[in-house]
Scaffold this motif. Structure first.
Motif, mmCIF file in Angstrom:
data_model
loop_
_atom_site.group_PDB
_atom_site.id
_atom_site.type_symbol
_atom_site.label_atom_id
_atom_site.label_comp_id
_atom_site.label_asym_id
_atom_site.label_seq_id
_atom_site.Cartn_x
_atom_site.Cartn_y
_atom_site.Cartn_z
ATOM 1 N N LEU A 148 3.996 -16.161 -2.244
ATOM 2 C CA LEU A 148 5.026 -17.019 -2.822
ATOM 3 C C LEU A 148 6.234 -17.214 -1.907
ATOM 4 C CD1 LEU A 148 5.021 -15.586 -6.476
ATOM 5 C CD2 LEU A 148 3.733 -17.534 -5.581
ATOM 6 N N LEU B 250 7.909 -20.579 -1.299
ATOM 7 C CA LEU B 250 8.463 -21.289 -2.445
ATOM 8 C C LEU B 250 9.904 -20.923 -2.755
ATOM 9 C CD1 LEU B 250 5.421 -20.962 -4.896
ATOM 10 C CD2 LEU B 250 5.927 -22.813 -3.294
ATOM 11 N N ASN B 251 10.365 -19.810 -2.157
ATOM 12 C CA ASN B 251 11.683 -19.311 -2.529
ATOM 13 C C ASN B 251 12.292 -18.558 -1.348
ATOM 14 O OD1 ASN B 251 13.449 -16.975 -3.667
ATOM 15 N ND2 ASN B 251 13.355 -18.470 -5.340
ATOM 16 N N ASP B 252 13.573 -18.860 -1.036
ATOM 17 C CA ASP B 252 14.223 -18.217 0.106
ATOM 18 C C ASP B 252 14.375 -16.714 -0.088
ATOM 19 O OD1 ASP B 252 14.444 -20.589 1.471
ATOM 20 O OD2 ASP B 252 16.477 -21.019 0.766
ATOM 21 N N THR B 253 14.664 -16.306 -1.319
ATOM 22 C CA THR B 253 14.821 -14.870 -1.592
ATOM 23 C C THR B 253 13.513 -14.134 -1.369
ATOM 24 O OG1 THR B 253 16.562 -15.296 -3.229
ATOM 25 C CG2 THR B 253 15.459 -13.149 -3.315
ATOM 26 N N LEU B 254 12.420 -14.713 -1.870
ATOM 27 C CA LEU B 254 11.111 -14.100 -1.682
ATOM 28 C C LEU B 254 10.727 -14.070 -0.204
ATOM 29 C CD1 LEU B 254 9.069 -15.609 -4.669
ATOM 30 C CD2 LEU B 254 9.966 -13.284 -4.448
ATOM 31 N N LYS B 255 11.111 -15.087 0.536
ATOM 32 C CA LYS B 255 10.799 -15.112 1.959
ATOM 33 C C LYS B 255 11.553 -14.016 2.700
ATOM 34 C CE LYS B 255 10.361 -18.097 5.984
ATOM 35 N NZ LYS B 255 10.445 -19.474 6.523
#
Length: 239
Positions: free
Chosen positions: A175, A178-183
């Motif tokens: 994921l 899809l999301n900067d935090t997750l990256k």
């Protein structure tokens, strides 16, 4: 305590037999190869997916399901049956016990990684880099699996204990786009870092583009080793 190569070899042979008998572990270990076959055939049918993405997905499955969960289940099985106690009483040291399991799982994981690479059909010139960096991450994940096995009371509980590991190491990298935090979280993980390294190599980017990711992989090997040693000292093989 003296390490006996002869006893370690005997334990590896025992693990191969246990692997064949344990249907749950056998099925888990086959899933990444099955995925690679399905992904390649889906591509032939028109569901085009970049080969590197196929490989990264298969690699993540192998690292989490095979490298991590298979060894945890095998250790928990020994604890559940109390066969580990018998082995230790018969002069097999705890280190030899763990090595006997780890070496087999590492070898199987590396072979699975190579098979997936060949099935997916990425340029053979990169296979050396692929084996090197993926094997380093396999070492990390096997150690994490060892921790899960040590703190689990039986095979059933490895699933409960291992769910957070599955979420962190498998789901978050999937994921990440899809999301900067997750990256940002994914960039701290060794299995996501090896994906970045492989993607950079195959797409011709310079080494400077993944120096950070190499550092992450190396640091995780050290962290996993420290956690495994600490967990073993706290729990041993008979708790």
């Amino acid at each position: 305590m003296e390490l006996s190569i002869r006893r370690v070899k005997a334990l590896i042979k025992k693990e191969i037999k246990d692997f064949i008998r344990n249907k749950n572990v056998s099925i888990i270990c086959l899933l990444p190869v099955v995925y690679a076959l399905i992904a390649v055939n889906a591509g032939k049918l028109g569901n085009v997916m970049p080969k590197i993405d196929m490989l990264n997905m298969g690699l993540s499955m192998n690292l989490t399901l095979v490298s991590t969960f298979s060894i945890s289940m095998l250790i928990a099985e020994e604890k559940e049956k109390n066969t580990n106690r018998t082995l230790i009483l018969s002069s097999v040291s705890p280190v030899e016990f763990l090595l006997g399991k780890a070496i087999w799982i590492i070898l199987f994981s590396v072979i699975t990684n190579i098979i997936m690479y060949l099935i997916i059909g990425i340029d053979i010139q990169y296979i050396g880099y692929y084996i090197l960096w993926s094997t380093l991450v396999v070492l990390t994940m096997v150690q994490i699996g060892g921790v899960i096995g040590l703190i689990s009371h039986n095979q059933m509980s490895t699933g409960v204990v291992g769910i957070p590991v599955l979420i962190v190491f498998l789901i978050i990298p999937l994921l990440a786009s899809l999301n900067d935090t997750l990256k940002r979280i994914a960039l701290l993980l060794p299995n996501y870092s090896v994906q970045v390294v492989l993607d950079s190599l195959i797409n011709g980017k310079g080494y400077n583009s993944f120096t950070y990711n190499i550092l992450v992989i190396l640091v995780w090997i050290l962290i996993a080793a420290i956690v495994l040693a600490y967990t073993y000292n706290k729990t041993g093989l008979d708790k």
